[in-house]
Design a protein around this motif. Structure first.
Motif, PDB file in Angstrom:
ATOM      1  N   VAL A 139       0.862  -1.179   0.000  1.00  0.00           N
ATOM      2  CA  VAL A 139       0.000   0.000   0.000  1.00  0.00           C
ATOM      3  C   VAL A 139       0.900   1.232   0.000  1.00  0.00           C
ATOM      4  CG1 VAL A 139      -1.962  -1.094   1.155  1.00  0.00           C
ATOM      5  CG2 VAL A 139      -0.175  -0.033   2.522  1.00  0.00           C
ATOM      6  N   GLU A 140       0.336   2.345  -0.444  1.00  0.00           N
ATOM      7  CA  GLU A 140       1.098   3.578  -0.486  1.00  0.00           C
ATOM      8  C   GLU A 140       1.438   4.027   0.930  1.00  0.00           C
ATOM      9  OE1 GLU A 140       0.751   7.957  -2.567  1.00  0.00           O
ATOM     10  OE2 GLU A 140      -0.724   6.418  -2.998  1.00  0.00           O
ATOM     11  N   ALA A 141       2.628   4.572   1.112  1.00  0.00           N
ATOM     12  CA  ALA A 141       3.110   4.959   2.442  1.00  0.00           C
ATOM     13  C   ALA A 141       2.605   6.355   2.810  1.00  0.00           C
ATOM     14  CB  ALA A 141       4.625   4.902   2.485  1.00  0.00           C
ATOM     15  N   THR A 142       1.319   6.431   3.142  1.00  0.00           N
ATOM     16  CA  THR A 142       0.750   7.698   3.614  1.00  0.00           C
ATOM     17  C   THR A 142       0.961   7.790   5.119  1.00  0.00           C
ATOM     18  OG1 THR A 142      -1.410   6.699   3.997  1.00  0.00           O
ATOM     19  CG2 THR A 142      -1.017   7.636   1.802  1.00  0.00           C
ATOM     20  N   LYS A 143       0.658   8.956   5.690  1.00  0.00           N
ATOM     21  CA  LYS A 143       0.822   9.123   7.136  1.00  0.00           C
ATOM     22  C   LYS A 143      -0.041   8.119   7.897  1.00  0.00           C
ATOM     23  CE  LYS A 143       2.199  13.916   7.597  1.00  0.00           C
ATOM     24  NZ  LYS A 143       1.875  15.221   8.167  1.00  0.00           N
ATOM     25  N   GLN A 144      -1.275   7.948   7.453  1.00  0.00           N
ATOM     26  CA  GLN A 144      -2.186   7.013   8.131  1.00  0.00           C
ATOM     27  C   GLN A 144      -1.679   5.583   8.039  1.00  0.00           C
ATOM     28  OE1 GLN A 144      -4.919   7.681  10.053  1.00  0.00           O
ATOM     29  NE2 GLN A 144      -4.883   5.500  10.506  1.00  0.00           N
ATOM     30  N   ASN A 145      -1.223   5.163   6.853  1.00  0.00           N
ATOM     31  CA  ASN A 145      -0.721   3.800   6.690  1.00  0.00           C
ATOM     32  C   ASN A 145       0.550   3.570   7.498  1.00  0.00           C
ATOM     33  OD1 ASN A 145      -2.839   3.101   5.038  1.00  0.00           O
ATOM     34  ND2 ASN A 145      -1.708   3.462   3.141  1.00  0.00           N
ATOM     35  N   LEU A 146       1.422   4.570   7.578  1.00  0.00           N
ATOM     36  CA  LEU A 146       2.624   4.447   8.395  1.00  0.00           C
ATOM     37  C   LEU A 146       2.269   4.338   9.879  1.00  0.00           C
ATOM     38  CD1 LEU A 146       4.994   6.968   6.594  1.00  0.00           C
ATOM     39  CD2 LEU A 146       5.260   4.496   6.727  1.00  0.00           C
ATOM     40  N   TYR A 147       1.275   5.109  10.304  1.00  0.00           N
ATOM     41  CA  TYR A 147       0.820   5.039  11.693  1.00  0.00           C
ATOM     42  C   TYR A 147       0.240   3.655  11.995  1.00  0.00           C
ATOM     43  CZ  TYR A 147      -1.841   6.030  15.920  1.00  0.00           C
ATOM     44  OH  TYR A 147      -2.355   5.993  17.185  1.00  0.00           O
ATOM     45  N   ASP A 148      -0.578   3.138  11.065  1.00  0.00           N
ATOM     46  CA  ASP A 148      -1.147   1.791  11.245  1.00  0.00           C
ATOM     47  C   ASP A 148      -0.046   0.735  11.324  1.00  0.00           C
ATOM     48  OD1 ASP A 148      -3.675   2.889  11.175  1.00  0.00           O
ATOM     49  OD2 ASP A 148      -4.058   2.329   9.070  1.00  0.00           O
ATOM     50  N   LEU A 149       1.001   0.890  10.506  1.00  0.00           N
ATOM     51  CA  LEU A 149       2.123  -0.049  10.524  1.00  0.00           C
ATOM     52  C   LEU A 149       2.828  -0.028  11.880  1.00  0.00           C
ATOM     53  CD1 LEU A 149       4.047  -1.992   9.011  1.00  0.00           C
ATOM     54  CD2 LEU A 149       5.366   0.022   8.359  1.00  0.00           C
TER      55      LEU A 149
END
Length: 148
Positions: A37-47
């Protein structure tokens, strides 16, 4: 473009890694096949949240394994084997019999694959059997083999 991998991708990286790839590779291969998935702020936070939860779960498993190891090291499992005249035994004691004896005597479940017995026990006596409960925890369980 930065991508967070959701699966292991050969020659690119492992699951959970953030990798930089070309835009075309991401749009045409990684994203459509759901490898990342694209490394957006939300996705990085979820990771980060997922990694923290995994670390907590691993620590709990390690603590449980250490507690179970302390219980096992206090136990002495008694197993009997048939013997003829002169102390010659018939058959042998394998990990399956030891795991069954632990279940019968102490009502504790041990997977026979976790018992690290190099060779089956063929003689009466006292033995120490290592039990690998976790990659970092190995308990030494005492097994007393009696000839009947």
């Amino acid at each position: 473009m930065e991508i967070i991998l959701t699966q292991d991708v050969k020659s690119l990286g492992k699951k959970g890694e953030v990798v930089k790839v070309s835009d075309g590779y991401a749009r045409n291969f990684i994203l459509p096949k759901k490898y990342g998935v694209e490394a957006t702020k939300q996705n990085l936070y979820d990771l980060e949240q997922q990694k923290a939860a995994d670390a907590k779960r691993q620590k709990e498993l390690l603590d449980e394994a250490k507690d179970f190891a302390k219980k096992l090291e206090k136990l002495t499992v008694k197993v009997s084997i048939k013997a003829g005249e002169g102390g010659k035994t018939f058959g042998s004691i394998s990990t399956k019999e030891i795991a069954a004896a632990v279940k019968d005597q102490f009502n504790l479940e041990i997977d026979k694959k976790k018992l690290q017995l190099s060779d089956p026990i063929k003689n009466a006596g006292s033995y120490t059997v290592p039990v690998k409960l976790h990659p970092q925890v190995t308990a030494a369980m005492k097994v007393l083999v009696e000839a009947i």
